[in-house]
Scaffold this motif. Structure first.
Motif, PDB file in Angstrom:
ATOM      1  N   ALA A  92       0.810  -1.216   0.000  1.00 27.99           N
ATOM      2  CA  ALA A  92       0.000   0.000   0.000  1.00 27.99           C
ATOM      3  C   ALA A  92       0.842   1.265   0.000  1.00 27.99           C
ATOM      4  CB  ALA A  92      -0.931   0.010   1.208  1.00 27.99           C
ATOM      5  N   ALA A  93       1.989   1.244   0.687  1.00 25.47           N
ATOM      6  CA  ALA A  93       2.735   2.495   0.892  1.00 25.47           C
ATOM      7  C   ALA A  93       4.221   2.394   0.619  1.00 25.47           C
ATOM      8  CB  ALA A  93       2.522   2.987   2.318  1.00 25.47           C
ATOM      9  N   GLY A  94       4.742   1.207   0.298  1.00 22.74           N
ATOM     10  CA  GLY A  94       6.181   1.080   0.113  1.00 22.74           C
ATOM     11  C   GLY A  94       6.911   1.303   1.426  1.00 22.74           C
ATOM     12  N   PRO A  95       8.147   1.816   1.397  1.00 22.71           N
ATOM     13  CA  PRO A  95       8.880   2.065   2.646  1.00 22.71           C
ATOM     14  C   PRO A  95       8.152   3.014   3.591  1.00 22.71           C
ATOM     15  CG  PRO A  95      10.372   2.154   0.767  1.00 22.71           C
ATOM     16  CD  PRO A  95       8.979   2.065   0.205  1.00 22.71           C
ATOM     17  N   ALA A  96       7.293   3.888   3.055  1.00 21.32           N
ATOM     18  CA  ALA A  96       6.548   4.808   3.908  1.00 21.32           C
ATOM     19  C   ALA A  96       5.549   4.084   4.801  1.00 21.32           C
ATOM     20  CB  ALA A  96       5.816   5.844   3.046  1.00 21.32           C
ATOM     21  N   SER A  97       5.363   2.785   4.577  1.00 19.78           N
ATOM     22  CA  SER A  97       4.514   2.010   5.490  1.00 19.78           C
ATOM     23  C   SER A  97       5.056   2.060   6.913  1.00 19.78           C
ATOM     24  CB  SER A  97       4.410   0.555   5.025  1.00 19.78           C
ATOM     25  OG  SER A  97       5.682  -0.069   4.995  1.00 19.78           O
ATOM     26  N   LEU A  98       6.357   2.336   7.053  1.00 16.06           N
ATOM     27  CA  LEU A  98       6.943   2.471   8.389  1.00 16.06           C
ATOM     28  C   LEU A  98       6.309   3.631   9.141  1.00 16.06           C
ATOM     29  CD1 LEU A  98      10.735   1.914   7.569  1.00 16.06           C
ATOM     30  CD2 LEU A  98       9.040   0.241   8.326  1.00 16.06           C
ATOM     31  N   VAL A  99       5.917   4.679   8.407  1.00 18.17           N
ATOM     32  CA  VAL A  99       5.239   5.804   9.040  1.00 18.17           C
ATOM     33  C   VAL A  99       3.891   5.343   9.596  1.00 18.17           C
ATOM     34  CG1 VAL A  99       4.234   8.084   8.670  1.00 18.17           C
ATOM     35  CG2 VAL A  99       6.382   7.466   7.544  1.00 18.17           C
ATOM     36  N   ALA A 100       3.178   4.511   8.829  1.00 19.40           N
ATOM     37  CA  ALA A 100       1.884   4.003   9.293  1.00 19.40           C
ATOM     38  C   ALA A 100       2.069   3.133  10.532  1.00 19.40           C
ATOM     39  CB  ALA A 100       1.201   3.212   8.182  1.00 19.40           C
ATOM     40  N   TRP A 101       3.078   2.254  10.514  1.00 17.96           N
ATOM     41  CA  TRP A 101       3.348   1.427  11.689  1.00 17.96           C
ATOM     42  C   TRP A 101       3.619   2.311  12.907  1.00 17.96           C
ATOM     43  CZ3 TRP A 101       2.718  -3.694  12.286  1.00 17.96           C
ATOM     44  CH2 TRP A 101       2.733  -4.529  11.163  1.00 17.96           C
ATOM     45  N   GLY A 102       4.528   3.294  12.749  1.00 17.30           N
ATOM     46  CA  GLY A 102       4.887   4.156  13.870  1.00 17.30           C
ATOM     47  C   GLY A 102       3.721   4.985  14.369  1.00 17.30           C
ATOM     48  N   THR A 103       2.907   5.490  13.433  1.00 19.38           N
ATOM     49  CA  THR A 103       1.763   6.309  13.815  1.00 19.38           C
ATOM     50  C   THR A 103       0.754   5.501  14.615  1.00 19.38           C
ATOM     51  OG1 THR A 103       2.031   7.704  11.856  1.00 19.38           O
ATOM     52  CG2 THR A 103      -0.118   7.732  12.946  1.00 19.38           C
ATOM     53  N   LEU A 104       0.462   4.295  14.144  1.00 15.73           N
ATOM     54  CA  LEU A 104      -0.516   3.472  14.862  1.00 15.73           C
ATOM     55  C   LEU A 104       0.004   3.043  16.231  1.00 15.73           C
ATOM     56  CD1 LEU A 104      -2.109   1.312  12.043  1.00 15.73           C
ATOM     57  CD2 LEU A 104      -3.190   3.069  13.417  1.00 15.73           C
ATOM     58  N   LEU A 105       1.306   2.835  16.330  1.00 15.61           N
ATOM     59  CA  LEU A 105       1.875   2.537  17.645  1.00 15.61           C
ATOM     60  C   LEU A 105       1.695   3.721  18.588  1.00 15.61           C
ATOM     61  CD1 LEU A 105       5.174   0.598  16.833  1.00 15.61           C
ATOM     62  CD2 LEU A 105       3.286  -0.200  18.263  1.00 15.61           C
ATOM     63  N   ALA A 106       1.929   4.923  18.061  1.00 15.84           N
ATOM     64  CA  ALA A 106       1.747   6.120  18.884  1.00 15.84           C
ATOM     65  C   ALA A 106       0.287   6.290  19.283  1.00 15.84           C
ATOM     66  CB  ALA A 106       2.245   7.348  18.126  1.00 15.84           C
ATOM     67  N   LEU A 107      -0.619   6.056  18.339  1.00 11.00           N
ATOM     68  CA  LEU A 107      -2.040   6.188  18.641  1.00 11.00           C
ATOM     69  C   LEU A 107      -2.513   5.117  19.611  1.00 11.00           C
ATOM     70  CD1 LEU A 107      -3.558   7.060  15.135  1.00 11.00           C
ATOM     71  CD2 LEU A 107      -2.672   8.580  16.894  1.00 11.00           C
ATOM     72  N   SER A 108      -1.813   3.993  19.625  1.00  8.93           N
ATOM     73  CA  SER A 108      -2.200   2.908  20.520  1.00  8.93           C
ATOM     74  C   SER A 108      -1.988   3.267  21.983  1.00  8.93           C
ATOM     75  CB  SER A 108      -1.403   1.638  20.200  1.00  8.93           C
ATOM     76  OG  SER A 108      -1.811   1.074  18.980  1.00  8.93           O
ATOM     77  N   VAL A 109      -1.111   4.232  22.254  1.00  9.58           N
ATOM     78  CA  VAL A 109      -0.828   4.585  23.646  1.00  9.58           C
ATOM     79  C   VAL A 109      -2.078   5.118  24.351  1.00  9.58           C
ATOM     80  CG1 VAL A 109       0.537   6.048  25.178  1.00  9.58           C
ATOM     81  CG2 VAL A 109       1.628   4.944  23.204  1.00  9.58           C
ATOM     82  N   PRO A 110      -2.716   6.195  23.846  1.00 12.00           N
ATOM     83  CA  PRO A 110      -3.929   6.654  24.548  1.00 12.00           C
ATOM     84  C   PRO A 110      -5.079   5.659  24.480  1.00 12.00           C
ATOM     85  CG  PRO A 110      -3.637   7.873  22.499  1.00 12.00           C
ATOM     86  CD  PRO A 110      -2.380   7.087  22.720  1.00 12.00           C
ATOM     87  N   VAL A 111      -5.194   4.909  23.365  1.00 14.96           N
ATOM     88  CA  VAL A 111      -6.284   3.934  23.250  1.00 14.96           C
ATOM     89  C   VAL A 111      -6.119   2.832  24.293  1.00 14.96           C
ATOM     90  CG1 VAL A 111      -7.304   2.157  21.779  1.00 14.96           C
ATOM     91  CG2 VAL A 111      -6.741   4.394  20.821  1.00 14.96           C
ATOM     92  N   SER A 112      -4.920   2.270  24.381  1.00 14.81           N
ATOM     93  CA  SER A 112      -4.686   1.173  25.318  1.00 14.81           C
ATOM     94  C   SER A 112      -4.827   1.643  26.759  1.00 14.81           C
ATOM     95  CB  SER A 112      -3.302   0.568  25.089  1.00 14.81           C
ATOM     96  OG  SER A 112      -2.285   1.539  25.286  1.00 14.81           O
ATOM     97  N   LEU A 113      -4.326   2.849  27.053  1.00 19.97           N
ATOM     98  CA  LEU A 113      -4.440   3.362  28.415  1.00 19.97           C
ATOM     99  C   LEU A 113      -5.890   3.656  28.785  1.00 19.97           C
ATOM    100  CD1 LEU A 113      -1.320   5.732  28.609  1.00 19.97           C
ATOM    101  CD2 LEU A 113      -1.579   3.414  29.527  1.00 19.97           C
ATOM    102  N   THR A 114      -6.699   4.045  27.787  1.00 25.92           N
ATOM    103  CA  THR A 114      -8.119   4.283  28.049  1.00 25.92           C
ATOM    104  C   THR A 114      -8.826   2.999  28.444  1.00 25.92           C
ATOM    105  OG1 THR A 114      -8.241   6.183  26.560  1.00 25.92           O
ATOM    106  CG2 THR A 114     -10.304   5.021  27.022  1.00 25.92           C
ATOM    107  N   PHE A 115      -8.574   1.917  27.692  1.00 28.93           N
ATOM    108  CA  PHE A 115      -9.207   0.647  28.031  1.00 28.93           C
ATOM    109  C   PHE A 115      -8.679   0.114  29.360  1.00 28.93           C
ATOM    110  CE2 PHE A 115     -10.264   0.388  23.425  1.00 28.93           C
ATOM    111  CZ  PHE A 115     -11.632   0.253  23.574  1.00 28.93           C
ATOM    112  N   ALA A 116      -7.408   0.384  29.646  1.00 33.83           N
ATOM    113  CA  ALA A 116      -6.864  -0.027  30.942  1.00 33.83           C
ATOM    114  C   ALA A 116      -7.561   0.725  32.066  1.00 33.83           C
ATOM    115  CB  ALA A 116      -5.352   0.219  30.977  1.00 33.83           C
ATOM    116  N   ALA A 117      -7.824   2.032  31.853  1.00 35.39           N
ATOM    117  CA  ALA A 117      -8.508   2.825  32.874  1.00 35.39           C
ATOM    118  C   ALA A 117      -9.932   2.323  33.092  1.00 35.39           C
ATOM    119  CB  ALA A 117      -8.521   4.296  32.458  1.00 35.39           C
ATOM    120  N   LEU A 118     -10.617   1.975  31.992  1.00 38.09           N
ATOM    121  CA  LEU A 118     -11.971   1.436  32.122  1.00 38.09           C
ATOM    122  C   LEU A 118     -11.952   0.108  32.868  1.00 38.09           C
ATOM    123  CD1 LEU A 118     -13.416   2.166  28.563  1.00 38.09           C
ATOM    124  CD2 LEU A 118     -14.203   3.170  30.715  1.00 38.09           C
TER     125      LEU A 118
END
Length: 435
Positions: free
Chosen positions: A42-68
């Motif tokens: 889908a993105a070539g080497p720039a797919s690394l940006v997608a991986w990194g972005t989703l990892l960063a976004l996972s921080v508040p999402v995962s912490l939210t479910f942990a808080a719940l």
């Protein structure tokens, strides 16, 4: 994701170590064996940006479910939180999103296992499809007869998967070449957004934090730490695999159906195909078995609350096999499998459709947290950020958003009358953590 949800039923009073292992298993799964290729396509080497972005976004999402999960220990998960925040219709919609993700995700997982077996044995496309069909049939038969893998075996599958990923990254890292990262974004930044849409499949599973919460000895203490440790482990594994896949395979990263085997060949030679094929079969069966078991029980629960026909509720009690709900899933999965093979629907489309449903579930869960967590607290602020980020990820699903939207409209239409007579999903209530 389902692996984590179903697995908690048989392991009780979790400590920090075992809870972290289960969380890692809930996020990782056989999908990671194919996702590096789909993202690179889908993105070539720039797919690394997608991986990194989703990892960063996972921080508040995962912490939210942990808080719940820490504040409302219980096994109801996102549907319970949705009922508390938005009412029974929202809970029914979330339940259907989960339920209908099963007959799409099962064929997708089976195709991954089939591709690895086909590559190892030199099978043609027809034979590979037969392997995938055999895996689908095997997990349904196993569930009909009530076969459940022990918690120890489930955790062994997680350890095997982590070991394979670590071995692949370590073996291939010395062969990373800078030239394989040029051009960096051959498909533009729209390709990065497209990669993020399919990669959400790899990051679904954080809601397992809330469904596993009641099994911890001390949810308020252990749940946040287990979440943080899981973020670290998953982040290192995903980024390591993504970088080595692109850096070592180059253009082949977007075309190789078995990138993990290709990376392992750097370290162990020709035996890599057979090893990864065997591991893929066991991992696929283990994940799909629990994925399907959780889906069948969810169907029975939805039926008991009026969100599905009442006759599907039979067998939903503890210790029973919900065969009627399982039969419905079998019919739907058989239909999806047949359509996939007849019309040559690719793995990418199946995973994107599943990811769209799971992203929608995530948004409802984080938005519910904004409403039910105490105001002016760190948890609520994190939940607000998580909701905003989840909306961005959902938008990256593109045309596949049609699926969760259509499901939501159908659920509201179907349950509008019948659900009035049904028992509502229990609302979340704060509970003290056990000592």
């Amino acid at each position: 994701m389902w692996a984590g949800v179903a697995r908690h039923r048989r392991i009780h009073r979790l400590g920090l170590g075992q809870g972290t292992a289960l969380f890692v298993g809930a996020v990782l799964g056989p999908g990671v064996l194919a996702l590096p290729r789909l993202a690179a396509a889908a993105a070539g080497p720039a797919s690394l940006v997608a991986w990194g972005t989703l990892l960063a976004l996972s921080v508040p999402v995962s912490l939210t479910f942990a808080a719940l999960g820490a504040r409302f220990p219980g096994n109801g998960g996102v549907a319970t939180f949705a009922a508390s925040a938005f009412g029974r219709h929202a809970a029914a919609v979330v339940g259907w999103w989960f339920f209908l993700a099963v007959p799409i995700g099962v064929p997708a997982g089976a195709l991954i296992g089939g591709e690895y077996v086909g590559a190892a044995l030199g099978l043609d496309g027809t034979a590979t499809a037969r392997v995938a069909c055999a895996l689908v049939l095997a997990v349904f038969v196993a569930n009909y007869i009530g076969l459940r893998l022990s918690g120890a075996v489930q955790l062994l599958f997680v350890v095997v998967l982590i070991g394979l990923l670590v071995a692949a990254v370590a073996a291939a890292a010395p062969d990373v070449e800078v030239r394989h990262f040029v051009p960096f974004a051959p498909h533009g930044w729209t390709g990065v957004a497209s990669a993020a849409g399919v990669l959400f499949f790899a990051f679904a599973g954080w809601e397992a934090a809330s469904t596993l919460s009641a099994e911890f000895r001390n949810p308020r203490k252990h749940l946040p730490w287990a979440t943080v440790m899981t973020l670290i482990v998953v982040g290192v594994l995903y980024l390591g695999l993504a970088v080595t896949t692109v850096g070592v395979l180059g253009d082949r990263a977007a075309t190789s159906p078995v990138p993990l085997a290709s990376l392992l060949e750097r370290g162990i030679g020709g035996a890599a195909d057979a090893i990864t094929a065997g591991a893929a079969v066991f991992l696929t069966f283990g994940a799909l078995n629990t994925y399907l078991a959780g889906g069948a029980r969810l169907g029975a629960a939805l039926a008991s609350h009026g969100a599905l026909p009442r006759l599907l509720a039979k067998g939903g009690a503890a210790g029973e096999v919900p065969r009627r709900s399982l039969t419905l899933l079998a019919l739907l999965a058989g239909l999806v499998t047949a359509v996939t093979l007849v019309f040559h629907v690719d793995l990418d489309a199946l995973m994107r459709a599943t990811a769209a449903c799971l992203a929608a579930v995530t948004i409802v869960g984080t938005a519910a947290a904004v409403r039910i967590l105490p105001p002016r607290t760190a948890g609520r602020r994190v939940a607000m950020a998580a909701t905003a980020f989840a909306v961005v990820v959902l938008a990256s699903c593109g045309v596949f958003l049609v699926f969760p939207v259509a499901v939501a409209l159908v659920v509201v239409a179907v349950t509008g009358g019948g659900a009035r007579r049904a028992a509502t999903v229990p609302a979340a209530a704060p509970q003290e953590s056990p000592a």
